[in-house]
Design a protein around this motif. Structure first.
Motif: not given
Ligand code: ATP
Ligand code: MG
Length: 565
Positions: A456, A459, A465, A468-469, A472, A484, A486
Motif C-alpha cells: 500500500l 495509507s 487503502c 490494498a485491504i 489482502y 500487507l 501498510e
C-alpha cells in the motif's frame, strides 16, 4: 557469503554468539516451510516422524566410542553425570530399536526427526551455513537384508531429491567418502556455489561426480620424462622444512619435489610419498594400506625413524618404514627429497637408482585435469555446499550396540541401517546464496516468507487503502500466504524492502487505485502489469500456480535421475 549478508540485513536471522543464531520471524517462516516440504516427502516414502532428546547421556556415545569426539558439546548435571548435546542420533535411535523391535515382521522401519543439533565446530562460517547450533532432518532406516536396505536408501534418495527441488535448489549428487566408520554407498547433495567449502570433481564427459575426499583418479599410462639422469647430490637447506621453504631455497618447482609424510598405522610406521604440489588424501591412504585408522606420526617417531628433526624425512636410505607412493611419483625423475638429515635435502633423486618403491597407489586428492576413474577423460572442479548426506551404514552401529532382530530363519541378525541427514537451517542460506540479485533475495514461491506482498503506497489515500485491504483479504481467503505492507513509510522504502525480503509476487496499490487498477509483478521480472482490481486476485493465483508448477516439474524430474548404480 552473500546469503549471510542478506539474511542479516533483511532481519531473517540475528547472531547471538559464534555459530549461534536467532531465527527471526521472517527467517523462521522460511524454515517452517522447508520443514513442511521435507516432512511431506519423508512421509510419502514411509518415514515416521519422532523426536529424540537434544540432551544425550554420555553412555550412549560411549558405547560406540564417539564420546571423545571434539565436536561434542559436553555438559554435566548436578550429580556430576555426563551428557552431550546431540550432534547426530545413530546411537539414540539404535537404542530405541534394539529395545522395541524384535522380529523381522516389524521391518522395514524408517524413523526421522527434525531437530536442533549442537556441534562445537572449529570454524563456524557463513552464519547459518555452518552453525554450532543448527537444525537437521535426520532419518534412520532399519532393514533385514541388503536388498531391503538398498530399497530404503533409494526411497530416501527420492525424498531428498524431491525436497531440494521443491525448495528451488538445484543439487548435484556426488559420491562421498564413507570415512573411517566404513559403510557402503554414501552420497552427498551439493549446491554448486563459488562460496561453497567442498571441492567437487565432475567429469564433463560421463557425468561422474565425487567430492575431493572420495574422488578416485583414473590410471593413465606412465610417461617417464625424457630428461637425463643427473647425479644424486646432498645439499644444505638450513631451516627449510616446508615445501614452500625448500622450493624457494632451491629455486625448484614443487612439481620437482617429493613430499614424504610419516604416518602411524597401528604399530606400523608408513612413509607416504606424493608430488610436492599435491595433497595426500588420508582416506585413500587408509584404503591402500588396508587399515581403519592412521595418524600423523609425532616428532619423536619421526626423529627416531629418520635420525633428523621433523621436516627432513625422505625415502632415500629410509629403513623401518613401509614406503608407499602416489602413482604419479613413478614417472618423476631428478626430484628433491628430504635427506633424513637435519637441514639437508637430496636433489636429483631417482627411483631404482637411489631408492626403491615397491608399492604405488592412488593416494592424492584429485584435482582439475586428473583422469576420471570411470572414463579417463579430464576431470573438472566445482565448489559446492553440502545440503544433504545419505549413507548406507550396514551393521556398524547395530553390531557395535548389539541391536538384533529375529529373522524368519530363526536366526538373530543385526539390523542393516541407513542414515540420512539434511541441513534444514543450512538450506535457509543455500537458497539465497544461489538466488539473489543486487536488490536482495529471490525466494522460490514454496519457501518464500510470504508468497505475495501487497504494498500500500499511500495509507492516507482512501482508494489505495481499500484496494490494498480488499486484495489482502481476497488473497487470504484464497489460501495465499500474503503480507500487507501498510507501514507509514515512503514508497521507495517499501519497494526496497519488498525486493530485499524477496517474496515472489508483488501487488502494488498506488495512484492507479482511483481508476480501479493495481500493479502486479514478480520479483524477477520487474515489468509491471496493470490489472483491474476485480481481476487482481485471479491474476495472482495464476502467477502463483505457474511458479509452483515449475517446482513440481523439477521434483518429478530429479527423483528419477542420478541414482547409484
Ligand atoms: P560438513 O561436511 O558440512 O561438516 P557433515 O558431514 O558433518 O557436514 P552430516 O553429519 O552428514 O554433515 O550432517 C548432515 C547435514 O547437516 C549436512 O549435509 C549439512 O547439510 C548439515 N550440517 C552439518 N553440519 C552443519 C553445521 N555445523 N551447520 C549447519 N548445517 C550443518
Ligand atoms: Mg561436519
Amino acid at each position: 557469503m552473500i546469503s549471510h549478508k542478506l539474511l542479516l540485513r533483511a532481519g531473517f536471522i540475528r547472531r547471538v554468539g559464534a555459530g549461534i543464531y536467532d531465527y527471526l520471524p521472517l527467517g523462521y517462516k522460511v524454515l517452517k516451510k522447508i520443514e513442511k516440504i521435507a516432512r511431506e516427502e519423508m512421509d510419502a516414502q514411509g518415514g515416521q516422524e519422532l523426536l529424540m532428546p537434544a540432551i544425550v547421556p554420555a553412555e550412549l556415545y560411549q558405547e560406540t566410542g564417539r564420546w571423545g569426539l571434539d565436536v561434542l558439546f559436553r555438559l554435566k548435571d548436578r550429580n556430576d553425570r555426563d551428557y552431550s548435546i546431540g550432534f547426530t542420533h545413530e546411537e539414540v535411535v539404535t537404542d530405541i530399536v534394539r529395545r522395541d523391535v524384535r522380529s523381522y515382521r516389524e521391518l522395514p522401519l524408517n524413523l526421522y526427526q527434525i531437530q536442533t543439533k549442537g556441534r562445537d565446530e572449529p570454524r563456524p562460517r557463513g552464519g547459518v551455513v555452518r552453525g554450532r547450533e543448527f537444525i537437521m532432518l535426520d532419518s534412520y532406516t532399519f532393514d533385514r537384508n541388503w536388498e531391503d536396505l538398498d530399497r530404503a536408501y533409494d526411497k530416501m534418495y527420492v525424498a531428498f531429491s524431491r525436497t531440494f527441488a521443491r525448495c528451488g535448489l538445484d543439487t548435484l549428487v556426488v559420491e562421498a567418502d564413507s570415512g573411517a566408520i566404513g559403510g557402503k554407498d554414501s552420497q552427498e547433495y551439493m549446491v554448486i556455489a563459488d562460496s561453497g567449502e567442498d571441492m567437487i570433481l565432475v567429469c564433463g564427459s560421463c557425468g561422474y561426480a565425487a567430492n575431493s575426499e572420495k574422488c578416485e583418479i583414473g590410471e593413465r599410462p606412465i610417461k617417464k620424462s625424457e630428461e637425463e639422469l643427473q647425479s644424486l647430490e646432498l645439499v644444505d637447506t638450513p631451516g627449510a622444512r616446508t615445501i614452500e621453504q625448500v622450493t624457494s631455497f632451491l629455486k625448484k618447482s614443487p612439481k620437482k619435489l617429493v613430499k614424504t609424510l610419516i604416518y602411524k598405522a597401528g604399530d606400523e610406521v608408513v612413509a607416504a610419498l606424493v608430488r610436492g604440489d599435491r595433497e595426500i588424501n588420508e582416506p585413500k591412504l587408509m584404503r591402500a594400506l588396508g587399515v581403519k585408522n592412521i595418524e600423523m606420526a609425532d616428532a619423536d617417531t619421526i626423529e627416531k625413524l629418520t635420525g633428523a628433526e621433523v621436516g627432513f624425512a625422505g625415502p632415500v636410505g629410509l629403513n623401518g618404514a613401509r614406503i608407499i607412493a602416489d602413482r604419479e611419483v613413478e614417472a618423476m625423475m631428478n626430484f628433491v627429497v628430504g635427506a633424513n638429515k637435519t637441514d639437508a635435502h637430496y636433489i636429483n633423486a631417482n627411483i631404482g637408482r637411489d631408492l626403491e618403491i615397491s608399492e604405488y597407489a592412488d593416494l592424492r586428492v584429485a584435482s582439475k585435469g586428473d583422469a576420471c576413474p570411470k572414463c579417463n577423460r579430464d576431470l573438472g572442479v566445482e565448489r559446492g555446499m553440502e545440503v544433504g548426506h545419505i549413507f548406507k551404514l550396514g551393521d556398524i552401529y547395530s553390531e557395535g550396540m548389539d541391536a538384533k532382530f529375529l529373522d524368519d530363519d530363526g536366526r538373530e541378525k543385526p539390523f542393516l541401517m541407513g542414515c540420512y541427514g539434511m541441513g534444514v537451517s543450512r538450506m535457509l542460506a543455500a537458497i539465497p546464496e544461489v538466488n539473489s540479485d543486487k536488490d536482495g533475495m529471490i525466494w522460490p514461491v514454496s519457501v518464500a516468507p510470504f508468497e505475495v506482498v501487497v504494498i500500500l503506497l499511500n495509507s492516507d489515500d482512501d482508494a489505495q487503502c481499500s484496494a490494498a485491504i480488499r486484495l489482502y483479504e481476497e488473497l487470504q481467503q484464497a489460501g495465499v500466504d500474503v503480507l500487507l505492507d501498510e507501514r507509514d513509510e515512503r514508497p521507495g522504502v517499501k519497494f526496497k524492502d519488498a525486493d530485499l525480503i524477496g517474496c515472489p509476487i508483488q501487488v502494488v496499490a498506488g495512484r492507479l487505485a482511483g481508476e480501479g487498477k493495481v500493479e502486479v509483478r514478480t520479483r524477477t521480472e520487474k515489468d509491471k502489469q496493470e490489472v483491474d482490481i476485480d481481476n487482481a486476485t485471479s491474476r495472482v493465483l495464476e502467477l502463483r500456480s505457474g511458479l509452483y508448477s515449475i517446482l513440481s516439474d523439477r521434483a518429478a524430474m530429479v527423483s528419477s535421475i542420478g541414482k547409484v548404480d
